[in-house]
Design an enzyme around this catalytic site. Structure first.
Site, PDB file in Angstrom:
ATOM      1  N   GLY A 233       2.354  -8.797  -0.004  1.00 21.58           N
ATOM      2  CA  GLY A 233       3.371  -8.318   0.924  1.00 21.58           C
ATOM      3  C   GLY A 233       4.644  -9.124   1.001  1.00 21.58           C
ATOM      4  O   GLY A 233       5.560  -8.773   1.747  1.00 21.58           O
ATOM      5  N   PRO A 269      -0.145 -11.175  -4.469  1.00 20.64           N
ATOM      6  CA  PRO A 269       1.255 -10.729  -4.517  1.00 20.64           C
ATOM      7  C   PRO A 269       1.481  -9.706  -5.626  1.00 20.64           C
ATOM      8  O   PRO A 269       0.923  -9.822  -6.716  1.00 20.64           O
ATOM      9  CB  PRO A 269       2.020 -12.017  -4.827  1.00 20.64           C
ATOM     10  CG  PRO A 269       1.057 -12.826  -5.635  1.00 20.64           C
ATOM     11  CD  PRO A 269      -0.323 -12.494  -5.109  1.00 20.64           C
ATOM     12  N   GLY A 270       2.271  -8.693  -5.342  1.00 20.04           N
ATOM     13  CA  GLY A 270       2.642  -7.717  -6.365  1.00 20.04           C
ATOM     14  C   GLY A 270       4.144  -7.756  -6.556  1.00 20.04           C
ATOM     15  O   GLY A 270       4.669  -8.335  -7.510  1.00 20.04           O
ATOM     16  N   ARG A 307      10.726   5.302  -5.591  1.00 19.59           N
ATOM     17  CA  ARG A 307      10.932   4.573  -4.325  1.00 19.59           C
ATOM     18  C   ARG A 307      12.031   5.171  -3.445  1.00 19.59           C
ATOM     19  O   ARG A 307      11.851   5.255  -2.225  1.00 19.59           O
ATOM     20  CB  ARG A 307      11.183   3.079  -4.588  1.00 19.59           C
ATOM     21  CG  ARG A 307       9.976   2.368  -5.214  1.00 19.59           C
ATOM     22  CD  ARG A 307      10.147   0.856  -5.244  1.00 19.59           C
ATOM     23  NE  ARG A 307      10.071   0.282  -3.921  1.00 19.59           N
ATOM     24  CZ  ARG A 307      11.086  -0.160  -3.215  1.00 19.59           C
ATOM     25  NH1 ARG A 307      12.301  -0.155  -3.730  1.00 19.59           N
ATOM     26  NH2 ARG A 307      10.909  -0.641  -2.022  1.00 19.59           N
ATOM     27  N   TYR A 311      10.449   6.231  -0.005  1.00 18.49           N
ATOM     28  CA  TYR A 311      10.687   5.307   1.110  1.00 18.49           C
ATOM     29  C   TYR A 311      12.154   5.237   1.546  1.00 18.49           C
ATOM     30  O   TYR A 311      12.506   4.394   2.364  1.00 18.49           O
ATOM     31  CB  TYR A 311      10.292   3.871   0.738  1.00 18.49           C
ATOM     32  CG  TYR A 311       8.947   3.677   0.083  1.00 18.49           C
ATOM     33  CD1 TYR A 311       7.768   4.051   0.729  1.00 18.49           C
ATOM     34  CD2 TYR A 311       8.854   3.062  -1.158  1.00 18.49           C
ATOM     35  CE1 TYR A 311       6.544   3.822   0.126  1.00 18.49           C
ATOM     36  CE2 TYR A 311       7.625   2.839  -1.767  1.00 18.49           C
ATOM     37  CZ  TYR A 311       6.474   3.225  -1.110  1.00 18.49           C
ATOM     38  OH  TYR A 311       5.271   2.992  -1.703  1.00 18.49           O
ATOM     39  N   CYS A 338      14.518  19.410  -9.438  1.00 14.94           N
ATOM     40  CA  CYS A 338      14.752  20.409  -8.400  1.00 14.94           C
ATOM     41  C   CYS A 338      14.114  20.026  -7.074  1.00 14.94           C
ATOM     42  O   CYS A 338      13.159  20.669  -6.616  1.00 14.94           O
ATOM     43  CB  CYS A 338      14.194  21.752  -8.851  1.00 14.94           C
ATOM     44  SG  CYS A 338      14.778  22.169 -10.474  1.00 14.94           S
ATOM     45  N   GLU A 339      14.589  18.952  -6.503  1.00 19.72           N
ATOM     46  CA  GLU A 339      14.154  18.502  -5.178  1.00 19.72           C
ATOM     47  C   GLU A 339      15.370  17.843  -4.551  1.00 19.72           C
ATOM     48  O   GLU A 339      16.049  17.055  -5.215  1.00 19.72           O
ATOM     49  CB  GLU A 339      13.069  17.410  -5.279  1.00 19.72           C
ATOM     50  CG  GLU A 339      11.769  17.819  -5.888  1.00 19.72           C
ATOM     51  CD  GLU A 339      10.858  18.600  -4.947  1.00 19.72           C
ATOM     52  OE1 GLU A 339      11.126  18.622  -3.721  1.00 19.72           O
ATOM     53  OE2 GLU A 339       9.894  19.183  -5.465  1.00 19.72           O
ATOM     54  N   TYR A 367       6.451  -1.140  -8.374  1.00 19.83           N
ATOM     55  CA  TYR A 367       6.377   0.227  -7.867  1.00 19.83           C
ATOM     56  C   TYR A 367       7.460   1.119  -8.484  1.00 19.83           C
ATOM     57  O   TYR A 367       7.968   2.033  -7.843  1.00 19.83           O
ATOM     58  CB  TYR A 367       6.435   0.230  -6.326  1.00 19.83           C
ATOM     59  CG  TYR A 367       5.415  -0.716  -5.725  1.00 19.83           C
ATOM     60  CD1 TYR A 367       4.062  -0.398  -5.767  1.00 19.83           C
ATOM     61  CD2 TYR A 367       5.790  -1.948  -5.187  1.00 19.83           C
ATOM     62  CE1 TYR A 367       3.114  -1.281  -5.266  1.00 19.83           C
ATOM     63  CE2 TYR A 367       4.832  -2.838  -4.684  1.00 19.83           C
ATOM     64  CZ  TYR A 367       3.505  -2.490  -4.736  1.00 19.83           C
ATOM     65  OH  TYR A 367       2.567  -3.362  -4.255  1.00 19.83           O
TER      66      TYR A 367
HETATM   67  C1  LIG Z   1      -0.453  -3.284  -2.363  1.00 20.70           C
HETATM   68  C2  LIG Z   1      -1.353  -4.391  -2.065  1.00 20.70           C
HETATM   69  C3  LIG Z   1      -0.979  -5.708  -2.372  1.00 20.70           C
HETATM   70  C4  LIG Z   1       0.367  -6.063  -2.959  1.00 20.70           C
HETATM   71  O1  LIG Z   1       1.437  -5.868  -2.084  1.00 20.70           O
HETATM   72  P1  LIG Z   1       2.897  -6.391  -2.450  1.00 20.70           P
HETATM   73  O2  LIG Z   1       3.731  -5.962  -1.315  1.00 20.70           O
HETATM   74  O3  LIG Z   1       3.303  -5.727  -3.722  1.00 20.70           O
HETATM   75  O4  LIG Z   1       2.831  -7.871  -2.607  1.00 20.70           O
HETATM   76  C5  LIG Z   1      -1.898  -6.708  -2.136  1.00 20.70           C
HETATM   77  N1  LIG Z   1      -3.112  -6.445  -1.596  1.00 20.70           N
HETATM   78  C6  LIG Z   1      -3.496  -5.207  -1.284  1.00 20.70           C
HETATM   79  C7  LIG Z   1      -4.845  -4.985  -0.694  1.00 20.70           C
HETATM   80  C8  LIG Z   1      -2.644  -4.136  -1.496  1.00 20.70           C
HETATM   81  O5  LIG Z   1      -3.018  -2.899  -1.163  1.00 20.70           O
END
Ligand SMILES: *Cc1c(COP(=O)(O)O)cnc(C)c1O
Length: 404
Positions: A233, A269-270, A307, A311, A338-339, A367
């Site tokens: 997150g 982390p993603g 995105r 969002y 077409c949206e 993402y």
């Molecule tokens: C999506 C997700 C993440 C990664 O979130 P980021 O905002 O990309 O860091 C980590 N853990 C879980 C369980 C998730 O669903």
């Protein structure tokens, strides 16, 4: 990513040359930035040497996952497909955690066979299912329980996950009950408390609140958790003036709240690992003049980058070749689908554009491609990883013949 002689470049490669060679749209990533992000993350949390599991859903390209693995990270997966990709990318199963509210029997069974580190369960039913499968395989399986700490991540409602109205995790009362249940089970071993309160969190305060809850709950359970998984997150800056999460402050809060438990910290982390490493290069098909604004119709659309439609996200958008002529018009960048939600950013005082010009949308490494689809029977873009002046095609552009 910078302009070299007024030409937008990814490391030493000009976006313009990529477009010429591979056509558009193109997802292009910088290895240098990936490495910097990972080193920076490690450096800031070094004092408690956490296990860092990359959240694969942010970017599911096997070659990107492989590079991330080589730089020392594990993986957080949310489906059997992601788990297969992580394994194919060479990630050590002992560094893989499995999250998600709806793991099926097949998924749990596969994860058990592959001997991954943890299955983070999110409900009583799931724990019972894991136990049943483990028993049939005559195994003892390490699990985590995901707590819903009921803390507001102060992020977009669409990407908030840690409030009690969200479907994720279990509430405190259920958590205590499940700890007790696990203690008495012969086939599951409770090793981890996990949380993940949302995405794109740019302030450490929500994390601090979550940590206080976690601390209180662990004290109350009086159970020794080998791992505390704090999820991901961590927010990044999508805009030059936007702030991003201060890792140092988060790190201090973790030490303050969790040190006494002596558990190994896991992160998932993603976005913060891959968000800023990618750009989407696109060509202008047409410019449609309109009374209030001109529509810049791109060859990239919401199926390539979801995105903005999903969002309302704005991605920094830049010309590939810089001139110094500023347009008096307002430009709205849109795709051909077409949206009405197939639109990107709207900008004033942008550089004057003409048809066939190239633009880049920035910070699409997380993402971006992973949320792409074939809507309108549009093939998915090519993905390229740049290392210095080396161009690596890490996923070919889909062929129309694959789709028809
Ligand atoms: C999506 C997700 C993440 C990664 O979130 P980021 O905002 O990309 O860091 C980590 N853990 C879980 C369980 C998730 O669903």
């Amino acid at each position: 990513m910078k302009y070299i002689n007024k030409s937008f470049s990814i490391e030493k490669v000009k976006a313009q040359n990529l477009a010429k060679k591979f056509n558009t749209p193109i997802y292009c990533y910088s290895y240098k930035l990936l490495k910097e992000n990972i080193n920076n993350f490690k450096k800031n949390f070094k004092s408690f040497s956490p296990l860092i599991c990359f959240a694969v859903k942010a970017n599911t390209n096997v070659n990107i996952i492989r590079e991330i693995g080589k730089l020392g990270l594990g993986a957080d997966v949310v489906s059997i497909g992601e788990l297969m990709k992580a394994l194919k990318a060479g990630i050590n199963p002992k560094k893989i955690v499995f999250s998600g509210v709806g793991k099926t029997v097949d998924e749990i069974s596969y994860a058990i066979d592959k001997k991954i580190l943890l299955i983070n369960a999110e409900s009583k039913s799931e724990i019972i299912e894991i136990e049943k499968i483990a028993k049939s395989k005559k195994k003892i399986i390490n699990i985590g329980i995901r707590l819903n700490p009921n803390t507001d991540a102060k992020t977009l409602t669409q990407i908030s996950t840690g409030k009690k109205e969200n479907k994720f995790g279990v509430d405190k009362k259920t958590f205590f009950e499940l700890v007790k249940y696990s203690k008495n089970s012969k086939n599951i071993k409770l090793k981890c408390l996990s949380v993940h309160i949302g995405s794109q969190i740019v302030n450490h305060i929500p994390y601090e609140k979550m940590l206080k809850v976690v601390n209180r709950i662990i004290k109350k359970t009086n159970y020794k958790f080998e791992f505390i998984d704090l999820g991901g997150g961590m927010g990044i800056s999508y805009d030059n003036n936007n702030k991003k999460l201060n890792y140092k402050k988060y790190s201090i809060a973790i030490k303050k709240n969790l040190k006494t438990h002596k558990s190994k910290i896991i992160f998932e982390p993603g976005r913060s690992i891959v968000g800023n490493i990618g750009v989407l290069i696109s060509k202008i098909i047409y410019i449609k003049e309109n009374e209030k604004k001109d529509f810049i119709i791109l060859d990239a659309a919401m199926n390539d980058l979801m995105r903005p439609a999903l969002y309302g996200a704005n991605h920094r958008t830049l010309p590939v070749l810089k001139t110094n002529q500023i347009s008096k018009k307002t430009y709205q960048f849109v795709g051909p689908i077409c949206e009405s939600t197939d639109k990107f950013i709207t900008l004033k005082k942008f550089q004057k554009l003409k048809e066939k010009d190239l633009i880049v949308m920035c910070d699409v490494g997380a993402y971006g491609m992973s949320l792409s689809s074939n809507y309108n029977v549009r093939p998915k873009p090519v993905e390229i990883l740049i290392k210095g002046s080396k161009i690596n095609v890490i996923k070919k552009r889909q062929k129309l013949s694959d789709l028809i």
